[in-house]
Design a protein around this motif. Structure first.
Motif, PDB file in Angstrom:
ATOM      1  N   VAL A 120      -7.496  -2.276   0.177  1.00 41.71           N
ATOM      2  CA  VAL A 120      -8.497  -2.469  -0.874  1.00 41.71           C
ATOM      3  C   VAL A 120      -9.682  -3.264  -0.337  1.00 41.71           C
ATOM      4  CG1 VAL A 120      -8.933  -3.552  -3.113  1.00 41.71           C
ATOM      5  CG2 VAL A 120      -6.807  -2.291  -2.741  1.00 41.71           C
ATOM      6  N   ALA A 121      -9.404  -4.310   0.437  1.00 40.00           N
ATOM      7  CA  ALA A 121     -10.477  -5.162   0.951  1.00 40.00           C
ATOM      8  C   ALA A 121     -11.407  -4.419   1.888  1.00 40.00           C
ATOM      9  CB  ALA A 121      -9.876  -6.372   1.661  1.00 40.00           C
ATOM     10  N   ARG A 122     -10.910  -3.408   2.562  1.00 40.81           N
ATOM     11  CA  ARG A 122     -11.729  -2.663   3.526  1.00 40.81           C
ATOM     12  C   ARG A 122     -12.519  -1.521   2.897  1.00 40.81           C
ATOM     13  NH1 ARG A 122      -7.586  -2.414   8.763  1.00 40.81           N
ATOM     14  NH2 ARG A 122      -8.547  -4.148   9.892  1.00 40.81           N
ATOM     15  N   LEU A 123     -12.261  -1.221   1.645  1.00 33.76           N
ATOM     16  CA  LEU A 123     -12.986  -0.130   0.991  1.00 33.76           C
ATOM     17  C   LEU A 123     -14.453  -0.507   0.782  1.00 33.76           C
ATOM     18  CD1 LEU A 123     -10.364   0.928  -1.693  1.00 33.76           C
ATOM     19  CD2 LEU A 123     -11.092   2.279   0.284  1.00 33.76           C
ATOM     20  N   PRO A 124     -15.345   0.476   0.803  1.00 32.53           N
ATOM     21  CA  PRO A 124     -16.754   0.176   0.557  1.00 32.53           C
ATOM     22  C   PRO A 124     -16.976  -0.331  -0.863  1.00 32.53           C
ATOM     23  CG  PRO A 124     -16.379   2.552   0.651  1.00 32.53           C
ATOM     24  CD  PRO A 124     -15.107   1.899   1.096  1.00 32.53           C
ATOM     25  N   ALA A 125     -18.085  -1.021  -1.052  1.00 34.75           N
ATOM     26  CA  ALA A 125     -18.364  -1.675  -2.335  1.00 34.75           C
ATOM     27  C   ALA A 125     -18.464  -0.689  -3.492  1.00 34.75           C
ATOM     28  CB  ALA A 125     -19.647  -2.485  -2.223  1.00 34.75           C
ATOM     29  N   ARG A 126     -18.732   0.583  -3.204  1.00 32.84           N
ATOM     30  CA  ARG A 126     -18.855   1.571  -4.280  1.00 32.84           C
ATOM     31  C   ARG A 126     -17.501   1.958  -4.875  1.00 32.84           C
ATOM     32  NH1 ARG A 126     -19.456   4.467   0.478  1.00 32.84           N
ATOM     33  NH2 ARG A 126     -17.851   6.061   0.795  1.00 32.84           N
ATOM     34  N   VAL A 127     -16.395   1.554  -4.211  1.00 29.55           N
ATOM     35  CA  VAL A 127     -15.053   1.962  -4.638  1.00 29.55           C
ATOM     36  C   VAL A 127     -14.354   0.813  -5.357  1.00 29.55           C
ATOM     37  CG1 VAL A 127     -12.808   2.829  -3.906  1.00 29.55           C
ATOM     38  CG2 VAL A 127     -14.876   3.524  -2.677  1.00 29.55           C
ATOM     39  N   ARG A 128     -13.904   1.076  -6.570  1.00 31.82           N
ATOM     40  CA  ARG A 128     -13.133   0.099  -7.333  1.00 31.82           C
ATOM     41  C   ARG A 128     -11.732   0.646  -7.569  1.00 31.82           C
ATOM     42  NH1 ARG A 128     -15.078  -0.698 -13.189  1.00 31.82           N
ATOM     43  NH2 ARG A 128     -13.169   0.348 -13.859  1.00 31.82           N
ATOM     44  N   ILE A 129     -10.735  -0.086  -7.149  1.00 33.12           N
ATOM     45  CA  ILE A 129      -9.341   0.284  -7.402  1.00 33.12           C
ATOM     46  C   ILE A 129      -8.813  -0.626  -8.504  1.00 33.12           C
ATOM     47  CG2 ILE A 129      -7.041   0.535  -6.407  1.00 33.12           C
ATOM     48  CD1 ILE A 129      -9.067   2.436  -5.207  1.00 33.12           C
ATOM     49  N   ASP A 130      -8.568  -0.080  -9.670  1.00 32.26           N
ATOM     50  CA  ASP A 130      -8.144  -0.911 -10.793  1.00 32.26           C
ATOM     51  C   ASP A 130      -6.708  -1.397 -10.640  1.00 32.26           C
ATOM     52  OD1 ASP A 130     -10.402  -0.625 -13.066  1.00 32.26           O
ATOM     53  OD2 ASP A 130     -10.237   1.227 -11.922  1.00 32.26           O
ATOM     54  N   GLU A 131      -5.804  -0.488 -10.253  1.00 31.43           N
ATOM     55  CA  GLU A 131      -4.393  -0.856 -10.135  1.00 31.43           C
ATOM     56  C   GLU A 131      -3.745  -0.066  -9.003  1.00 31.43           C
ATOM     57  OE1 GLU A 131      -2.330  -0.127 -13.775  1.00 31.43           O
ATOM     58  OE2 GLU A 131      -3.788  -1.194 -15.016  1.00 31.43           O
ATOM     59  N   ILE A 132      -2.784  -0.683  -8.351  1.00 27.50           N
ATOM     60  CA  ILE A 132      -1.920   0.007  -7.391  1.00 27.50           C
ATOM     61  C   ILE A 132      -0.485  -0.386  -7.714  1.00 27.50           C
ATOM     62  CG2 ILE A 132      -1.251   0.274  -4.978  1.00 27.50           C
ATOM     63  CD1 ILE A 132      -4.062  -0.476  -4.162  1.00 27.50           C
ATOM     64  N   THR A 133       0.349   0.596  -7.966  1.00 29.87           N
ATOM     65  CA  THR A 133       1.775   0.338  -8.207  1.00 29.87           C
ATOM     66  C   THR A 133       2.562   0.708  -6.961  1.00 29.87           C
ATOM     67  OG1 THR A 133       1.532   0.802 -10.575  1.00 29.87           O
ATOM     68  CG2 THR A 133       3.756   0.865  -9.657  1.00 29.87           C
ATOM     69  N   ILE A 134       3.384  -0.221  -6.492  1.00 28.47           N
ATOM     70  CA  ILE A 134       4.191  -0.019  -5.285  1.00 28.47           C
ATOM     71  C   ILE A 134       5.642  -0.328  -5.635  1.00 28.47           C
ATOM     72  CG2 ILE A 134       4.497  -0.634  -2.865  1.00 28.47           C
ATOM     73  CD1 ILE A 134       1.727  -1.894  -2.916  1.00 28.47           C
ATOM     74  N   THR A 135       6.528   0.617  -5.372  1.00 26.24           N
ATOM     75  CA  THR A 135       7.940   0.387  -5.671  1.00 26.24           C
ATOM     76  C   THR A 135       8.803   0.793  -4.478  1.00 26.24           C
ATOM     77  OG1 THR A 135       8.048   2.571  -6.695  1.00 26.24           O
ATOM     78  CG2 THR A 135       7.752   0.701  -8.159  1.00 26.24           C
ATOM     79  N   PRO A 136       9.954   0.132  -4.315  1.00 24.34           N
ATOM     80  CA  PRO A 136      10.902   0.612  -3.305  1.00 24.34           C
ATOM     81  C   PRO A 136      11.497   1.938  -3.741  1.00 24.34           C
ATOM     82  CG  PRO A 136      11.883  -1.164  -4.594  1.00 24.34           C
ATOM     83  CD  PRO A 136      10.455  -1.049  -5.040  1.00 24.34           C
ATOM     84  N   THR A 137      11.855   2.757  -2.787  1.00 20.87           N
ATOM     85  CA  THR A 137      12.345   4.089  -3.134  1.00 20.87           C
ATOM     86  C   THR A 137      13.645   4.045  -3.929  1.00 20.87           C
ATOM     87  OG1 THR A 137      13.403   4.188  -0.956  1.00 20.87           O
ATOM     88  CG2 THR A 137      11.252   5.207  -1.168  1.00 20.87           C
ATOM     89  N   ILE A 138      14.381   2.943  -3.858  1.00 22.79           N
ATOM     90  CA  ILE A 138      15.651   2.866  -4.590  1.00 22.79           C
ATOM     91  C   ILE A 138      15.455   2.462  -6.039  1.00 22.79           C
ATOM     92  CG2 ILE A 138      16.947   2.271  -2.514  1.00 22.79           C
ATOM     93  CD1 ILE A 138      17.052  -0.645  -3.636  1.00 22.79           C
TER      94      ILE A 138
END
Length: 245
Positions: free
Chosen positions: A224-242
């Motif tokens: 997220v930090a490396r994305l250009p300023a024009r890109v906004r990521i509101d949410e990222i959901t990360i889960t373990p596969t189990i």
């Protein structure tokens, strides 16, 4: 084109352990000067030592984000040292093993909410002063699956705080996105951090081994930090596969 993090200034709350420590190491490896904060100096100093041993730049500031004044003082110190604050990552988290209405006191619930939601509000308010002046900035909040999907094992106070964090970040984007400031919530599922030790029944080692690692969340923050300023990521959901609850 990815943003270069060389010479960027980042502040990570909860930087003495778990996800906050992993984020601090990762951003420092990418070239940022990171400030880590928490309530105790010893784990913060250990994080700084790890980063410096790898050739990175880091500083420690003792901050209790649950109180409104310390975050403002931390931002003032960072601005006096660098005259900029580019990235804020809120990773300070707190829960206890008494988590249900039947055994959780109002005072204990208040302390949980004060750190997990009040702390995020206090720190965000402080960094916005610097970021609005610059017309640029990124806030990343470490949330929880519990804020999106209510489950009894997290308890009502922690769940309410993490749900509130999602609403707070959305409100931030509605208010400041057009000023060049972006807010993101990373929503991890089961992750092997010291917070698991405060579960009423901590998971056994073989189960913990199959959960997410703090570095998994840190890599998401870096992306997220490396994305250009024009890109906004509101949410990222990360889960373990189990994970299936």
């Amino acid at each position: 084109m990815e943003r270069d993090l060389q010479s960027k200034i980042a502040w990570i709350t909860g930087g003495g352990s778990g996800v906050g420590q992993a984020v601090a190491r990762t951003l420092a490896q990418a070239g940022a000067h990171v400030y880590v904060s928490g309530r105790r100096l010893e784990p913060l100093a250990a994080t700084v030592a790890q980063i410096e041993a790898q050739g990175g730049q880091a500083s420690a500031i003792v901050v209790d984000v649950a109180q409104p004044d310390p975050p403002r003082a931390a931002v003032t110190q960072i601005m006096e040292n660098h005259n900029r604050l580019d990235i804020y990552v809120g990773a300070a988290g707190y829960n206890i093993n008494r988590r249900q209405f039947s055994n959780l006191t109002a005072q204990e619930a208040g302390a949980i909410i004060a750190t997990n939601l009040g702390g995020a509000f206090n720190a965000s308010s402080a960094v916005l002063v610097a970021m609005r002046t610059a017309g640029d900035g990124l806030l990343v909040h470490i949330g929880s699956w519990s804020g999106r999907r209510v489950r009894t094992f997290s308890g009502p106070a922690y769940t309410a705080a993490k749900a509130g964090l999602l609403a707070m970040s959305e409100s931030l984007n509605l208010e400041v996105a057009l000023e060049g400031i972006r807010s993101t919530v990373i929503i991890p599922g089961g992750i092997d951090t010291p917070l698991l030790d405060n579960l009423p029944t901590p998971p056994p080692p073989e189960q913990r081994a199959r959960l997410l690692r703090p570095d998994d969340c840190a890599q998401a923050v870096l992306w997220v930090a490396r994305l250009p300023a024009r890109v906004r990521i509101d949410e990222i959901t990360i889960t373990p596969t189990i994970q299936n609850v």
